[in-house]
Scaffold this active site. Structure first.
Site, short mmCIF file in Angstrom:
data_model
loop_
_atom_site.label_atom_id
_atom_site.label_comp_id
_atom_site.label_asym_id
_atom_site.label_seq_id
_atom_site.Cartn_x
_atom_site.Cartn_y
_atom_site.Cartn_z
CE1 TYR A 143 22.32 34.61 78.55
CE2 TYR A 143 22.81 33.28 80.47
CZ TYR A 143 23.19 33.82 79.26
OH TYR A 143 24.44 33.56 78.76
CE LYS A 194 31.72 46.95 75.68
NZ LYS A 194 33.15 47.00 75.33
CG ASP A 226 36.01 45.14 75.92
OD1 ASP A 226 35.72 45.43 77.10
OD2 ASP A 226 36.21 46.01 75.05
CG ASP A 250 26.81 31.39 80.31
OD1 ASP A 250 27.48 30.40 80.63
OD2 ASP A 250 25.80 31.32 79.58
CG ASP A 254 32.00 27.89 80.08
OD1 ASP A 254 31.68 27.57 81.25
OD2 ASP A 254 31.46 27.39 79.07
#
Ligand code: NAD
Length: 361
Positions: A143, A194, A226, A250, A254
């Site tokens: 970001y 990752k 994943d 993020d 959620d």
């Protein structure tokens, strides 16, 4: 001796002022019972600040926040400000607050309360007993990494670029928060990355592994993002504390939140290296129900409990507040967002009154 704390209140927009009012009343009552004195100072942020001053985070607000022991934020945003230029949007005020206070760690618990198990979209046996803390890096990663932008190539094509980058010191400081959080919980930390594809993740994994030596009481594991997403839905009870970067956090926080089935119940904390942290519900300003006395104030109240625990080091007061929340749910009180059969539907204010009675009783 009375302990005294200076708390900056940022009610913001939409349902913010309604849920904040309930929380302040509850904190005052709790303070009276436990010899804690709160000096509340209110300040403007988001749309409310834009209307008053033209800016989503006035300097005076930031100064007040910096000059306090903790910041209690409700929510910002609403239809009215959606078409303003980006630098004048309410969300820009939130990002400016995070960077102004150096808040690099976001802690989001996802705890299933027995009373609300049926609100989850997953089966009872899968979610019963889930108690996860997601520690997300908040001020680095993709970001904020550079270069970023939409550029024109030599062939005239447009090329969108974002850069995922972490320095070792950025990884170490979020790692420290995560290991220490796991120490206060069940001692299991899962680092999500990752590393099979991304170099930035390889460095992340190397640093987390190196840090583990300093925390022999914490057991560290690693998952690719994943697989972590899959495991969260398959068998969430395997997780205690999760640490991950900004983008993965993020998304995963959620997903973890949805395990609980009720966004109106979820608190969060954003912490820096020193200075005050910001304690706020996960949900937004819910403009669709603003001003109708329909909002669930419990995520805000539970954010205040996190504030008592993490910022003010008052775990007994935090426990007492959390127990009052459990008690009102046990008594069957529900706002619309968590309403179920045979329960008593109440508004925001009545939920506040029920909490005050629970604290007194
Ligand atoms: P939202 O969380 O505000 O609302 C989503 C849905 O959940 C709505 O139906 C709402 O009524 C309901 N809801 C949320 N909180 C509730 C509560 N406490 N009690 C009962 N119902 C509740 O998300 P959104 O609709 O995507 O966004 C609305 C505004 O909030 C936007 O302007 C957005 O930018 C902003 N927002 C702010 C924050 C923040 O302040 N941290 C976070 C997310 C969204």
């Amino acid at each position: 001796m009375t302990s005294s704390y200076r708390i900056t209140l940022l009610p913001g927009d939409g349902i913010g002022p309604e849920i904040m009012a309930v929380t302040v009343d509850v904190l005052k009552a709790l303070g009276g019972q436990m010899d804690l004195s709160f000096e509340f100072q209110e300040a403007l942020i988001g749309g409310a600040a834009i209307d008053e001053t033209g800016e989503p985070l006035p300097q005076e607000t930031l100064n007040r926040c910096q000059d306090s022991d903790a910041v209690l934020l409700a929510a910002i945003g609403g239809y009215k400000w959606d078409t303003l230029p980006r630098h004048q949007r309410p969300e820009t005020g939130l990002l400016a607050l995070r960077s102004g206070l150096g808040l690099f760690a976001n802690l989001r618990p996802a705890t299933i309360l027995p009373q609300l198990i049926d609100a989850s979209s997953l089966k009872r046996e899968v979610v019963e007993g889930v108690d996860i803390m997601v520690v997300r890096e908040l001020t680095g990663g993709i970001y904020f990494g550079t270069p970023k932008g939409i550029f024109e190539t030599e062939t005239g094509q447009k090329r969108g670029v974002s850069t995922m980058a972490y320095t070792d010191s950025e990884i170490d400081r979020i790692g420290k928060v995560a290991f220490e959080t796991a120490q206060k919980r069940r001692g299991q930390l899962c680092s999500v990355d990752k590393a099979n594809v991304l170099e930035v993740s390889q460095l992340w994994r190397d640093r987390m592994t190196a840090m583990a030596a300093d925390y022999p009481d914490v057991s560290l594991s690693h998952l690719y993002v994943d697989n972590a997403a899959m495991q969260l839905i398959r068998w969430p009870k395997q997780f205690d504390t999760i640490v991950t970067g900004n983008l993965f956090g993020d998304i995963l926080s959620d997903a973890a939140a949805m395990l609980t089935g009720s966004i109106g119940m979820l608190p969060s904390a954003s912490l820096g290296a020193d200075g005050p942290g910001v304690y706020e519900p996960v949900h937004g300003s819910a403009p669709d129900i603003a001003g109708q006395d329909k909002a669930n104030p419990l995520a805000q109240v539970l954010s205040a409990a996190m504030m008592l625990r993490y910022a003010l080091d008052q775990p007994t007061a935090a426990d007492r507040l959390e127990k009052a929340v459990i008690k009102v749910l046990d008594q069957g009180y529900r706002t619309g967002d968590i309403m179920a059969e045979n329960m008593t539907l109440v508004g925001c204010k009545a939920m506040g009154d029920a909490l005050l009675s629970a604290l007194a009783g």
